[in-house]
Design an enzyme around this catalytic site. Structure first.
Site, short mmCIF file in Angstrom:
data_model
loop_
_atom_site.label_atom_id
_atom_site.label_comp_id
_atom_site.label_asym_id
_atom_site.label_seq_id
_atom_site.Cartn_x
_atom_site.Cartn_y
_atom_site.Cartn_z
N HIS A 20 0.89 -1.15 0.02
CA HIS A 20 0.08 0.04 0.08
C HIS A 20 0.89 1.33 -0.21
O HIS A 20 0.56 2.37 -0.85
CB HIS A 20 -0.99 0.13 1.40
CG HIS A 20 -2.03 -0.94 1.28
ND1 HIS A 20 -2.14 -1.75 2.57
CD2 HIS A 20 -2.83 -1.44 0.55
CE1 HIS A 20 -3.06 -2.58 2.36
NE2 HIS A 20 -3.51 -2.47 1.15
N LYS A 44 -16.40 -6.67 6.07
CA LYS A 44 -15.09 -7.54 5.96
C LYS A 44 -14.82 -7.82 7.35
O LYS A 44 -13.79 -8.46 7.47
CB LYS A 44 -14.18 -6.75 5.21
CG LYS A 44 -14.27 -6.34 3.80
CD LYS A 44 -13.00 -6.00 3.21
CE LYS A 44 -13.08 -5.66 1.86
NZ LYS A 44 -12.06 -5.04 1.21
N ARG A 93 -2.04 -6.24 -7.77
CA ARG A 93 -0.80 -6.95 -7.40
C ARG A 93 -0.68 -8.13 -8.46
O ARG A 93 0.53 -8.46 -8.79
CB ARG A 93 -0.99 -7.69 -6.07
CG ARG A 93 -0.71 -6.76 -4.83
CD ARG A 93 -1.44 -7.21 -3.54
NE ARG A 93 -2.47 -7.84 -3.91
CZ ARG A 93 -3.35 -8.33 -3.01
NH1 ARG A 93 -2.92 -8.54 -1.69
NH2 ARG A 93 -4.75 -8.61 -3.09
N SER A 131 -2.91 -7.66 2.89
CA SER A 131 -3.43 -7.28 4.48
C SER A 131 -3.83 -8.48 4.92
O SER A 131 -3.62 -8.72 6.16
CB SER A 131 -4.55 -6.20 4.63
OG SER A 131 -3.82 -5.00 4.29
#
Length: 160
Positions: A20, A44, A93, A131
């Site tokens: 990030h 989430k 990514r 993450s």
């Protein structure tokens, strides 16, 4: 009216990673201002509270000119309007990110055609970092200092 020189980088940042941070640095080189927007994201079920994620994100970007951090719990497009951002930054990514990000980009474009979405890739050394990987390591007291900005690692260690 939105300003194309202001970019909004929304995400959950649970926690913010070196990947990030790399995207933030790249965006900062392209735009006059980058607003890093930390989403509430209750769906989430984040490991860290919104306030903790904001604090970690602020610590990660401390000292970088023209980068500011805000929290939000509304539509990304509404937040872009609030901050007069003409660009949304999204990180890619791997190919697995592409389909989701493409759908999100089209959705945001359907809500406001004047706001562009720009996709940035982190450096290859950060491309595997997510993450969720960091959260899994944290659950088992795994090594994370190579995955997180130093200031974020310090906050997490102090919390535990």
């Amino acid at each position: 009216m939105s300003n194309p020189k202001t970019a909004l980088y929304p995400g959950t940042f649970d926690p913010i990673t070196n990947g990030h941070f790399d995207i933030i640095e790249r965006a900062r080189n392209l735009f006059d201002e980058v607003v890093v927007a930390v989403a509430e994201s209750k769906d989430k079920k984040p490991m860290f509270t919104l306030d903790e994620r904001i604090t970690m994100t602020q610590a990660a970007v401390d000292g970088i000119d023209s980068v500011r951090v805000v929290g939000f719990d509304n539509l990304t497009i509404e937040l872009a309007h609030e901050h007069k951002a003409g660009v949304l930054i999204r990180g890619l990514r791997a190919v697995s990110d592409f389909e989701y990000e493409l759908q999100l980009g089209y959705l945001n474009n359907s809500l406001d055609e004047t706001i562009e979405t720009v996709y940035l890739m982190p450096k290859l050394k950060h491309a595997f970092i997510s993450s969720s990987i960091v959260r899994n390591l944290l659950k088992f007291n795994g090594k994370t200092e190579h995955l997180l900005p130093q200031a974020v690692q310090k906050i997490i260690v102090e919390k535990n």
